[in-house]
Scaffold this active site. Structure first.
Site, PDB file in Angstrom:
ATOM      1  N   CYS A  75      -2.772  28.579   9.102  1.00  0.00           N
ATOM      2  CA  CYS A  75      -2.839  29.794   8.278  1.00  0.00           C
ATOM      3  C   CYS A  75      -4.278  30.275   8.128  1.00  0.00           C
ATOM      4  CB  CYS A  75      -2.167  29.571   6.924  1.00  0.00           C
ATOM      5  SG  CYS A  75      -1.831  31.141   6.117  1.00  0.00           S
ATOM      6  N   HIS A 115       2.923  28.608   8.165  1.00  0.00           N
ATOM      7  CA  HIS A 115       2.754  27.355   7.415  1.00  0.00           C
ATOM      8  C   HIS A 115       3.655  26.301   8.012  1.00  0.00           C
ATOM      9  CE1 HIS A 115       0.281  28.604   3.916  1.00  0.00           C
ATOM     10  NE2 HIS A 115       0.690  29.795   4.283  1.00  0.00           N
ATOM     11  N   GLU A 171       4.052  23.265   7.254  1.00  0.00           N
ATOM     12  CA  GLU A 171       4.642  22.419   6.209  1.00  0.00           C
ATOM     13  C   GLU A 171       5.769  23.129   5.477  1.00  0.00           C
ATOM     14  OE1 GLU A 171       1.847  24.024   6.058  1.00  0.00           O
ATOM     15  OE2 GLU A 171       1.717  24.956   4.064  1.00  0.00           O
TER      16      GLU A 171
END
Ligand SMILES: NC(=O)CC[C@H](N)C(=O)O
Length: 204
Positions: A79, A182, A184
């Site tokens: 990001c 992202h 995650e």
């Protein structure tokens, strides 16, 4: 050992958890002296490019990051961390990124385009890369950003998404790779990309 760099603006906990869920035992690092034992370095980031650059320089991390990359060890930016890999960022002024991948980070723009780009979106893998190993096609990735990288060299563009036209999603050059979304927050595919990075020797 996998290092996660703390520049005071990262989503450290969630990136740490994503690496840990893949069976690795990452360490959060804060200074160059902690880079020696690392095999991989992750530069996470959530926030404003213009605020991140002074953090990197105040913490005297710019040159150590460049030296780490010059050693051939893999570096992943996620990001905002991906954006910082570029030469110049235009968020709230013109700021010098790390310059590891030539190009600029410019604001998303388009007739009637809602900015920021928030939500799940496709990933078109435009060039092969070890980070794509085992990635299930057709699944989306989670994006939250108002700016996007524009690579000077098309060979550095590894993947794009669609938002008012093609938008850079994955970039890479030699042992450096960056992902705008992202990982995650991108469920199975995001975790797999983190795993692929942590197993990568930095060679394409
Ligand atoms: N989620 C973020 O950190 C976004 C990075 C950057 N500020 C952008 O808007 O593109």
């Amino acid at each position: 050992m996998i290092g996660i760099l703390d520049i005071g603006m990262g989503n450290l906990r969630s990136v740490h958890n994503a690496v840990y869920q893949n069976g690795f035992d990452p360490v959060v690092v804060h200074a160059a002296a902690e880079f020696d034992d690392l095999t991989h370095l992750i530069l996470p980031g959530v926030g404003n490019f213009s605020a991140a650059v002074p953090e990197i320089d105040t913490r005297q991390l710019r040159q150590p990051i460049l030296t780490f990359v010059a050693s051939g060890r893999p570096l992943l930016g996620t990001c905002l961390g991906m954006q910082l890999l570029m030469g110049v960022g235009e968020e709230d002024g013109i700021h010098a990124g790390l310059g590891l991948i030539p190009g600029r980070v410019t604001r998303l723009a388009g007739e009637g385009l809602r900015v920021p780009h928030v939500g799940w979106n496709v990933l078109n893998m435009t060039r092969p890369h070890p980070i794509y190993e085992g990635i299930k096609k057709g699944r989306d990735f989670y994006f939250v950003h108002s700016y996007a990288a524009v690579c000077e060299d098309g060979n550095d563009l590894l993947g794009s998404t669609e938002y008012g036209g093609p938008v850079t999603a994955v970039i890479g050059r030699a042992n450096v790779v960056g992902i705008q979304f992202h990982p995650e927050k991108s469920q199975v595919n995001g975790l797999r990309m983190i795993e692929n990075f942590c197993n990568w020797d930095g060679r394409c």
